[in-house]
Design an enzyme around this catalytic site. Structure first.
Site, PDB file in Angstrom:
ATOM      1  N   ASP A 152     -18.031 -78.395 -25.058  1.00 49.12           N
ATOM      2  CA  ASP A 152     -18.699 -79.004 -26.223  1.00 49.12           C
ATOM      3  C   ASP A 152     -17.670 -79.165 -27.336  1.00 49.12           C
ATOM      4  O   ASP A 152     -16.939 -78.222 -27.686  1.00 49.12           O
ATOM      5  CB  ASP A 152     -19.854 -78.095 -26.683  1.00 49.12           C
ATOM      6  CG  ASP A 152     -20.706 -78.735 -27.757  1.00 49.12           C
ATOM      7  OD1 ASP A 152     -21.889 -79.015 -27.497  1.00 49.12           O
ATOM      8  OD2 ASP A 152     -20.172 -78.956 -28.882  1.00 49.12           O
TER       9      ASP A 152
ATOM     10  N   ASN B  30     -18.252 -87.389 -37.120  1.00 46.28           N
ATOM     11  CA  ASN B  30     -19.046 -88.611 -37.282  1.00 46.28           C
ATOM     12  C   ASN B  30     -19.346 -88.880 -38.755  1.00 46.28           C
ATOM     13  O   ASN B  30     -19.221 -90.009 -39.239  1.00 46.28           O
ATOM     14  CB  ASN B  30     -20.376 -88.483 -36.537  1.00 46.28           C
ATOM     15  CG  ASN B  30     -20.270 -88.966 -35.097  1.00 46.28           C
ATOM     16  OD1 ASN B  30     -19.436 -89.797 -34.777  1.00 46.28           O
ATOM     17  ND2 ASN B  30     -21.116 -88.445 -34.229  1.00 46.28           N
TER      18      ASN B  30
ATOM     19  N   ASP C   3     -16.554 -92.063 -31.388  1.00 46.81           N
ATOM     20  CA  ASP C   3     -16.445 -92.574 -30.008  1.00 46.81           C
ATOM     21  C   ASP C   3     -15.007 -92.457 -29.489  1.00 46.81           C
ATOM     22  O   ASP C   3     -14.773 -92.106 -28.340  1.00 46.81           O
ATOM     23  CB  ASP C   3     -16.878 -94.042 -29.941  1.00 46.81           C
ATOM     24  CG  ASP C   3     -18.391 -94.184 -29.983  1.00 46.81           C
ATOM     25  OD1 ASP C   3     -19.083 -93.142 -30.007  1.00 46.81           O
ATOM     26  OD2 ASP C   3     -18.893 -95.328 -29.981  1.00 46.81           O
TER      27      ASP C   3
ATOM     28  N   GLU D  78     -21.938 -84.983 -26.968  1.00 47.28           N
ATOM     29  CA  GLU D  78     -20.516 -84.607 -26.913  1.00 47.28           C
ATOM     30  C   GLU D  78     -20.336 -83.361 -26.058  1.00 47.28           C
ATOM     31  O   GLU D  78     -19.454 -82.549 -26.293  1.00 47.28           O
ATOM     32  CB  GLU D  78     -19.939 -84.403 -28.324  1.00 47.28           C
ATOM     33  CG  GLU D  78     -20.888 -83.915 -29.362  1.00 47.28           C
ATOM     34  CD  GLU D  78     -21.246 -82.440 -29.214  1.00 47.28           C
ATOM     35  OE1 GLU D  78     -22.281 -82.193 -28.541  1.00 47.28           O
ATOM     36  OE2 GLU D  78     -20.543 -81.583 -29.766  1.00 47.28           O
TER      37      GLU D  78
HETATM   38  P1  GH3 Z   1     -20.740 -77.447 -32.794  1.00 43.99           P
HETATM   39  O1  GH3 Z   1     -19.339 -77.151 -33.162  1.00 43.99           O
HETATM   40  O2  GH3 Z   1     -21.643 -76.292 -32.989  1.00 43.99           O
HETATM   41  O3  GH3 Z   1     -20.844 -78.013 -31.425  1.00 43.99           O
HETATM   42  O4  GH3 Z   1     -21.214 -78.558 -33.809  1.00 43.99           O
HETATM   43  P2  GH3 Z   1     -21.460 -80.076 -33.536  1.00 43.99           P
HETATM   44  O5  GH3 Z   1     -21.515 -80.761 -34.843  1.00 43.99           O
HETATM   45  O6  GH3 Z   1     -20.446 -80.605 -32.581  1.00 43.99           O
HETATM   46  O7  GH3 Z   1     -22.812 -80.049 -32.746  1.00 43.99           O
HETATM   47  P3  GH3 Z   1     -24.078 -80.938 -32.600  1.00 43.99           P
HETATM   48  O8  GH3 Z   1     -24.501 -80.823 -31.188  1.00 43.99           O
HETATM   49  O9  GH3 Z   1     -25.078 -80.521 -33.630  1.00 43.99           O
HETATM   50  O10 GH3 Z   1     -23.628 -82.436 -32.895  1.00 43.99           O
HETATM   51  C1  GH3 Z   1     -23.316 -83.325 -31.935  1.00 43.99           C
HETATM   52  C2  GH3 Z   1     -23.233 -84.690 -32.530  1.00 43.99           C
HETATM   53  O11 GH3 Z   1     -22.717 -85.610 -31.565  1.00 43.99           O
HETATM   54  C3  GH3 Z   1     -24.557 -85.265 -32.966  1.00 43.99           C
HETATM   55  C4  GH3 Z   1     -24.527 -86.722 -32.478  1.00 43.99           C
HETATM   56  O12 GH3 Z   1     -24.754 -87.613 -33.501  1.00 43.99           O
HETATM   57  C5  GH3 Z   1     -23.143 -86.902 -31.930  1.00 43.99           C
HETATM   58  N1  GH3 Z   1     -23.079 -87.778 -30.790  1.00 43.99           N
HETATM   59  C6  GH3 Z   1     -23.745 -87.669 -29.626  1.00 43.99           C
HETATM   60  N2  GH3 Z   1     -23.401 -88.697 -28.791  1.00 43.99           N
HETATM   61  C7  GH3 Z   1     -22.495 -89.456 -29.442  1.00 43.99           C
HETATM   62  C8  GH3 Z   1     -21.740 -90.639 -29.110  1.00 43.99           C
HETATM   63  O13 GH3 Z   1     -21.880 -91.231 -28.029  1.00 43.99           O
HETATM   64  N3  GH3 Z   1     -20.875 -91.144 -30.030  1.00 43.99           N
HETATM   65  C9  GH3 Z   1     -20.703 -90.523 -31.240  1.00 43.99           C
HETATM   66  N4  GH3 Z   1     -19.834 -91.031 -32.104  1.00 43.99           N
HETATM   67  N5  GH3 Z   1     -21.415 -89.417 -31.594  1.00 43.99           N
HETATM   68  C10 GH3 Z   1     -22.265 -88.884 -30.707  1.00 43.99           C
HETATM   69 MG    MG Z   2     -20.459 -79.846 -30.644  1.00 42.28          MG
HETATM   70 MG    MG Z   3     -23.462 -80.247 -28.815  1.00 42.86          MG
END
Ligand code: GH3
Ligand code: MG
Ligand code: MG
Length: 360
Positions: free
Chosen positions: A231, A239, A248, A274
């Site tokens: 992760d 983002n 991305d 992610e």
């Molecule tokens: P942590 O360190 O605890 O993992 O924090 P985090 O912010 O990485 O965790 P969280 O799972 O809350 O956030 C994941 C984010 O990933 C939220 C979502 O908007 C983003 N995301 C998911 N899929 C995609 C994608 O295909 N492209 C992009 N740019 N962002 C994505």
């Molecule tokens: Mg994360």
């Molecule tokens: Mg996550």
């Protein structure tokens, strides 16, 4: 009296003419009938061929199956299928022993031009195969897909005049079916690939990952394997700060680093958002797996991604569980790897926690 005789003679001539005409007509009809029966036979053969080819269009050895079918239906001694790959004609299937194809110069010219040919000779045209069988009859037909020359079939027989116009027409119709089957097969494989992969990252999707492991279920009973949950750290912040597009880019870069850090038999997939999941097979020791993942973590940490002239970097956290050390079924192992990932996040992120060290 005399009139009667005359009349009789004229009637006799008329009758004989009519009889001759009828016999001739019957003969013609018979011949026509034989021709029609042959056409029906040939058509039903073509339908059978088409059915057969379409049953196997998803098979990896479609071309070999088609070659066997040609041997069976045409009754030829040898059959060889060439396909064009990267601009070159490559032998894809043949019943000639050891694929020892020996083409006469005339055959070579026809094949390369993608032209049909049919040749019979009392004198052997060549000798084919391990037993050097004298070939007296050869025929070839190009495989064309919408006028594009994509391959070629050559059939050979030891009997003089075995090949004829009818067989030539039949082979031509088979090549049409083959062209369609090959196109369907390519489309099917393409579709299969699309269905298995994540469109953004090109790596496997979650669906394929589970399908793959289910198919390999019995392997689990004997072999060790590891599940790694990955992760990206603080990805939301990435983002929010740099925008979704840069997010991305980070995702693509991270997936590429993992892809190049794993081995051929490992299966790497996007688990969602992610998060990634990795199946590691055939490892020698749990410590080796840890080292491999730790190396990936360090590469991600050290990798720079350019944003508006500035180099940015991210980190990721990892949880590894092992079969049979940490669990006996896939769900249990995923949940253990997830727990370890959660622990890695809680204890400061940018870490690899391995099930052989951190017992849970
Ligand atoms: P942590 O360190 O605890 O993992 O924090 P985090 O912010 O990485 O965790 P969280 O799972 O809350 O956030 C994941 C984010 O990933 C939220 C979502 O908007 C983003 N995301 C998911 N899929 C995609 C994608 O295909 N492209 C992009 N740019 N962002 C994505
Ligand atoms: Mg994360
Ligand atoms: Mg996550």
């Amino acid at each position: 009296m005399q009139d009667y005789e005359k009349l009789y003679k004229s009637l006799k001539i008329e009758y004989e003419t009519y009889q001759k005409f009828s016999e001739q007509h019957i003969q013609e009809l018979n011949e026509k009938n034989v021709r029609l029966e042959k056409s029906i036979d040939s058509l039903s053969n073509i339908i059978e061929v088409s059915k057969y080819i379409n049953t196997f269009f998803s098979s990896d050895n479609l071309i070999s199956l088609i070659n066997d079918m040609i041997l069976g239906i045409l009754g030829v001694t040898y059959s060889t299928i060439f396909m064009i790959e990267n601009g070159e004609l490559i032998v894809k299937a043949s019943n000639i022993e050891n694929m020892n194809i020996n083409l006469t110069s005339k055959e070579f010219v026809h094949i390369n031009k993608g032209e049909e040919f049919l040749v019979n000779s009392r004198k052997p045209l060549k000798q084919t195969g391990e037993h050097k069988i004298d070939i007296h009859s050869i025929m070839g037909s190009p495989i064309k897909l919408r006028e594009k020359f994509i391959g070629y079939i050559v059939v050979e027989h030891n009997l003089y005049k075995f090949m004829n116009i009818e067989l030539k027409l039949f082979l031509r119709s088979i090549t049409n079916q083959i062209a369609i089957a090959i196109e369907n097969s390519l489309l099917y494989k393409e579709l299969e690939k699309i269905n298995q992969r994540d469109p953004l990252l090109g790596i496997y999707n979650r669906k394929y990952f589970f399908e793959f492991l289910e198919k390999n279920e019995n392997r689990k009973l004997n072999d060790k394997f590891a599940i790694v949950m990955i992760d990206i750290d603080d990805f939301k912040k990435v983002n929010d700060t740099y925008g979704h597009q840069f997010g991305d880019k980070i995702l693509i870069n991270t997936a590429n680093i993992v892809k190049y850090g794993i081995d051929k038999n490992d299966i790497f997939a996007r688990y969602g958002g992610e998060e990634f999941i990795l199946y590691i097979s055939d490892f020698t020791s749990e410590d080796n797996v840890y080292s491999k993942i730790e190396a990936i973590r360090r590469t991600i940490e050290g990798s720079k991604i350019n944003f508006n002239g500035r180099d940015e970097s991210i980190t990721a956290s990892f949880g590894i569980s092992f079969f049979p050390l940490n669990g006996t079924d896939l769900n249990e192992l995923i949940s253990k790897a997830d727990d370890l990932l959660y622990k890695a996040k809680k204890s400061g992120k940018n870490r690899v926690l391995s099930g052989n060290i951190f017992k849970i």
